[in-house]
Scaffold this motif. Structure first.
Motif, PDB file in Angstrom:
ATOM      1  N   THR A 170      44.835  39.519  42.655  1.00 18.18           N
ATOM      2  CA  THR A 170      45.075  40.952  42.494  1.00 18.18           C
ATOM      3  C   THR A 170      46.518  41.212  42.931  1.00 18.18           C
ATOM      4  O   THR A 170      47.215  40.289  43.365  1.00 18.18           O
ATOM      5  N   GLU A 232      44.917  45.532  39.582  1.00 22.97           N
ATOM      6  CA  GLU A 232      44.832  44.342  38.748  1.00 22.97           C
ATOM      7  C   GLU A 232      46.160  43.903  38.152  1.00 22.97           C
ATOM      8  O   GLU A 232      46.302  42.745  37.760  1.00 22.97           O
ATOM      9  N   ARG A 434      35.466  45.585  41.575  1.00 19.16           N
ATOM     10  CA  ARG A 434      36.147  44.454  40.942  1.00 19.16           C
ATOM     11  C   ARG A 434      35.215  43.507  40.198  1.00 19.16           C
ATOM     12  O   ARG A 434      35.683  42.604  39.511  1.00 19.16           O
ATOM     13  N   ARG A 437      36.051  42.102  36.671  1.00 17.24           N
ATOM     14  CA  ARG A 437      37.501  42.146  36.412  1.00 17.24           C
ATOM     15  C   ARG A 437      38.185  40.819  36.758  1.00 17.24           C
ATOM     16  O   ARG A 437      39.412  40.731  36.725  1.00 17.24           O
TER      17      ARG A 437
END
Ligand code: ZN
Length: 452
Positions: A170, A232, A434, A437
């Motif tokens: 991230t 992200e 998250r 993702r």
């Protein structure tokens, strides 16, 4: 023909002390100074903010180390090393560090060897003994420069260099306050953070705690960090930051690539090999009914599953602030669960896993045995004594032809993943937002606006 450029990986850690300072802040200023002093120096990756094992006792706030990876003309290497060392010394002096503090710098030239990747993995999930650190330094030999001497902080500095992996990642945009502002209250407009969260919630995480009406982007200590927006990708973070209303001056900001919010420390382990100060997850069976401690924390005894090689058992502690106790207290003997966290030691219980998150894989069937119902009025009958049949107290009906009834208890929890509430999420833990993702990241040369 060998290139005129060489890659230097600069790892720093423990650049904070009770009197102030912060490793990422030092990194921010160091990057600015490097870019200012060496015009053809390039970063080959965003600066990395690398979180390490949160369970180890020697650690700084948040246990985060930084690596800065640059490509520089070979003839300038000595000057770069010199600038880095002098910069860090100046920084720690300005915050009045004691000389015995652990701040450390390591500079590696060239490729990152496999042994450093493994060193990172161990520093993330386990306790690193100083002997192991010394062995690694010896193996790296002349490729690794340690300008400020051997200190405990080298563990983080070298581990940060070792985070050179293809793995989920991230980004965090960290903004720093002007030096004169050090009171714990940060001046950030709450409403603007809520609007930002709403607009960018699919690409950022952990911005605002709606339950407590509190900012999650701002720390509370006396450190120079004003706020950090996690997400992200770099460009979303810059956009998100620009929507915020700040009512105090900012020194500047920089975007880090990081292992935060990825569960990187939660590796699979066998219960019998899950040791003190390690982090990870294990598949277990609940051994007995959870116990609720005064104050609301829950502890439960778990044991290895039948398919594991050897048998062992331990305690799992679920703390109230995680928001997971409600589900944990509904667990029952025989439930198959996957528990994740850090292994600690309690003097009364031995090894205790401090739970970070868990999954219920298979609920056990929980039954209760009840006396038979009266066929005439429906009330539960009473035994008239061994082999003497049953008697209904309500209507007086008697029979020998009835059997005890086995009832399945309807469980109050469901199979699935249980993640702590946002306010209790630690740096490395993947928050609910998250899930789905995850991506494979590789080192990426910073582009667009990434430092200010
Ligand atoms: Zn009856």
């Amino acid at each position: 023909m060998s290139s005129v450029f060489e890659v230097l990986h600069i790892g720093i850690d423990d650049i904070d002390s009770p009197s102030g300072g912060c490793t990422t802040h030092a990194a921010y200023r160091l990057v600015k100074e490097l870019l200012h002093n060496f015009h053809d120096l390039r970063l080959i990756d965003y600066p990395n903010l690398v979180r390490l094992n949160p369970a180890v006792p020697f650690k700084t706030r948040g246990n985060g180390a930084v690596s800065i990876r640059v490509s520089v003309r070979r003839e300038l290497i000595d000057r770069v090393v010199d600038l880095v060392a002098k910069f860090i010394e100046r920084y720690v002096r300005s915050y009045e560090f004691r000389t015995d503090e652990d701040y450390a710098v390591a500079i590696l030239m060239g490729e990152v060897p496999e042994l450093l990747l493994n060193f990172y993995r161990k520093a993330l999930t386990d306790f690193i003994h100083i002997d192991y650190l010394m062995r690694i330094i010896r193996s790296l030999g002349g490729r690794c420069i340690i300008p400020l001497g051997i200190r405990r902080g080298l563990i983080g500095a070298l581990a940060a260099i070792g985070w050179f992996l293809k793995c989920d990642c991230t980004y965090e945009l960290i903004a720093y306050r002007s030096a004169e502002r050090l009171d714990p209250e940060r001046c950030i407009d709450l409403e603007s953070v809520k609007l930002m969260d709403n607009k960018f919630k699919n690409r950022t995480f952990l911005n605002f705690d709606y339950e407590e009406n509190k900012l999650l982007i701002a720390p509370h200590g006396p450190d120079p960090v004003l706020l950090g927006i996690r997400g992200e990708d770099p460009s979303t973070l810059v956009e998100a930051f620009n929507t915020l209303k700040l009512c105090e001056n900012v020194e500047g900001w920089m975007i880090f690539r990081t292992n935060q919010g990825t569960d990187a420390h939660l590796i699979n382990r066998d219960l019998q090999n899950f040791k003190f100060l390690q982090t990870g997850c294990a598949k277990v069976l609940v051994e007995s009914k959870p116990r609720i401690l005064p104050g609301g924390d829950v502890i439960l005894k778990v044991k290895s599953t039948p398919e594991s090689e050897s048998w062992s058992s331990l305690w799992v502690a679920v703390f109230k602030e995680t928001g997971l106790t409600g589900a944990a207290r509904e667990l029952a003997k025989g439930d198959e669960i996957y528990v994740c966290g850090s292994m600690k030691y309690w003097s009364n219980l031995g090894l205790v896993l401090h739970l970070e998150k868990f999954a219920i894989m298979k609920l056990a069937e929980v039954t209760v045995v009840k006396n038979p119902k009266c066929p005439r009025c429906g009330a539960r009958m009473k035994s008239s004594g061994r082999n003497k049949g049953w008697k209904c107290i309500k209507c007086g009906y008697r029979t020998k032809e009835a059997e005890k009834e086995v009832l399945y208890v309807r469980r109050k929890v469901k199979e699935g993943i249980y993640v702590p509430k946002d306010s209790a999420i630690k740096h490395l833990t993947k928050p609910a937002q998250r899930y789905g993702r995850e991506k494979l990241c590789t080192p990426t040369e910073p582009k667009g606006k990434w430092i200010c």
